[in-house]
Design a protein around this motif. Structure first.
Motif, PDB file in Angstrom:
ATOM      1  N   PRO A  60       0.808  -1.223   0.000  1.00 31.57           N
ATOM      2  CA  PRO A  60       0.000   0.000   0.000  1.00 31.57           C
ATOM      3  C   PRO A  60       0.840   1.271   0.000  1.00 31.57           C
ATOM      4  O   PRO A  60       0.346   2.339  -0.391  1.00 31.57           O
ATOM      5  N   ALA A  61       2.092   1.192   0.438  1.00 32.53           N
ATOM      6  CA  ALA A  61       2.951   2.373   0.496  1.00 32.53           C
ATOM      7  C   ALA A  61       3.529   2.743  -0.876  1.00 32.53           C
ATOM      8  O   ALA A  61       4.128   3.808  -1.023  1.00 32.53           O
ATOM      9  N   GLU A  62       3.353   1.862  -1.862  1.00 31.42           N
ATOM     10  CA  GLU A  62       3.862   2.122  -3.209  1.00 31.42           C
ATOM     11  C   GLU A  62       2.726   2.692  -4.070  1.00 31.42           C
ATOM     12  O   GLU A  62       1.786   1.977  -4.420  1.00 31.42           O
ATOM     13  N   PRO A  63       2.781   3.990  -4.396  1.00 30.17           N
ATOM     14  CA  PRO A  63       1.661   4.595  -5.144  1.00 30.17           C
ATOM     15  C   PRO A  63       1.431   3.967  -6.506  1.00 30.17           C
ATOM     16  O   PRO A  63       0.311   4.021  -7.030  1.00 30.17           O
ATOM     17  N   ARG A  64       2.436   3.338  -7.093  1.00 29.57           N
ATOM     18  CA  ARG A  64       2.263   2.715  -8.399  1.00 29.57           C
ATOM     19  C   ARG A  64       1.465   1.418  -8.334  1.00 29.57           C
ATOM     20  O   ARG A  64       1.113   0.849  -9.368  1.00 29.57           O
ATOM     21  N   ASN A  65       1.156   0.966  -7.107  1.00 31.43           N
ATOM     22  CA  ASN A  65       0.283  -0.194  -6.951  1.00 31.43           C
ATOM     23  C   ASN A  65      -1.198   0.179  -6.963  1.00 31.43           C
ATOM     24  O   ASN A  65      -2.056  -0.698  -7.026  1.00 31.43           O
ATOM     25  N   ARG A  66      -1.514   1.466  -6.912  1.00 33.41           N
ATOM     26  CA  ARG A  66      -2.916   1.901  -6.916  1.00 33.41           C
ATOM     27  C   ARG A  66      -3.392   1.961  -8.365  1.00 33.41           C
ATOM     28  O   ARG A  66      -2.866   2.736  -9.168  1.00 33.41           O
ATOM     29  N   ARG A  67      -4.373   1.132  -8.710  1.00 31.58           N
ATOM     30  CA  ARG A  67      -4.765   0.980 -10.109  1.00 31.58           C
ATOM     31  C   ARG A  67      -6.275   1.076 -10.286  1.00 31.58           C
ATOM     32  O   ARG A  67      -7.032   0.376  -9.620  1.00 31.58           O
ATOM     33  N   ARG A  68      -6.685   1.929 -11.211  1.00 33.25           N
ATOM     34  CA  ARG A  68      -8.079   2.009 -11.614  1.00 33.25           C
ATOM     35  C   ARG A  68      -8.338   1.007 -12.744  1.00 33.25           C
ATOM     36  O   ARG A  68      -7.421   0.425 -13.293  1.00 33.25           O
TER      37      ARG A  68
END
Length: 263
Positions: A33-41
């Protein structure tokens, strides 16, 4: 002809994180969760030609946020790869695009895909209202093996096996976009040769009955040898740092908002 491709979303049907989690802040699976590139729409892309002609590929439930975040107020047409909800559930958001461009928006898809879209969003395919208080869409049926023209772009369509249904892949010049696929028919696979840049669906590092996994995609890449491959439709087992460490040169994980420039 040069192209600009913006990846509006690179995630799976539920997004990353999915709704849930012990504290309600989301279920991240194996993703940090701390890696912003893991947030995916949800998976979608915008393809732009040098003259400004724009094609939206898929209109999922995250469309409003994707357009706002990327400062996109209009485009010339939409291509629906198939009728799963994560690819068409944002159709109602297209009324704002109608208002922005001031006209009816053509939507390309197979007869089956457009038929399902009409069932779920019947009001969007009716005659336009003054002020576009509902979407104003014109369905245009296409089929695998066809090429349709939008501005200066010749958009070549081919068949893909998604197990539960067929989906459309597309090629424009030396660029191809192939989401939601587990197998390519031989003829379709041949259409992927000689690519410069390939965006390809890759759901998981494990196995899945309807989506390609990382090992499959890397096998395809080894045979087709595109200069650059970008993974999309990545699920919650696809942690950015962990998977990136496994990737060979020329293959990378897609990131929401990533812009690709093709000479």
């Amino acid at each position: 002809m040069s192209l600009r491709i913006r990846l509006l979303g690179t995630g799976p049907s539920q997004g990353v994180p999915a709704v849930g989690g012990a504290d309600g802040a989301g279920n991240w699976g194996d993703c940090d969760p701390a890696e912003p590139r893991n947030r995916r729409r949800r998976t979608s892309a915008l393809i732009e030609a040098p003259d400004g002609t724009r094609l939206l590929v898929d209109a999922g439930p995250d469309l409003r946020g994707q357009l706002l975040d990327n400062r996109i107020s209009g485009f010339d047409a939409v291509l629906l790869t198939h009728a799963h909800a994560d690819h068409i559930a944002g159709i109602d958001e297209l009324r704002a695009v109608n208002r922005s461009i001031g006209r009816i928006l053509p939507v390309f898809g197979t007869e089956k895909t457009l038929g399902e879209a009409r069932q779920r969003f019947d009001y969007a395919f009716r005659p336009a209202t003054t002020g576009f208080f509902r979407p104003a869409l014109e369905g245009r049926i296409v089929a695998p093996g066809e090429t349709f023209r939008l501005g200066p772009m010749d958009i070549e369509l081919f068949d893909q096996d998604h197990t539960v249904m067929r989906t459309l892949g597309l090629r424009i010049g030396s660029f191809a976009y192939t989401t939601d696929v587990i197998r390519f028919p031989a003829e379709s696979f041949e259409r992927l040769r000689g690519l410069d840049t390939w965006v390809v669906g890759c759901l998981t590092t494990g196995t899945n009955p309807v989506h390609a996994n990382l090992d499959q995609v890397l096998e395809w890449v080894a045979e087709l040898r595109p200069r650059r491959t970008i993974l999309t439709h990545q699920g919650d087992r696809m942690d950015f740092a962990t998977v990136t460490a496994r990737l060979p040169a020329g293959v990378e994980m897609g990131i929401d908002g990533l812009v690709l420039e093709l000479p």
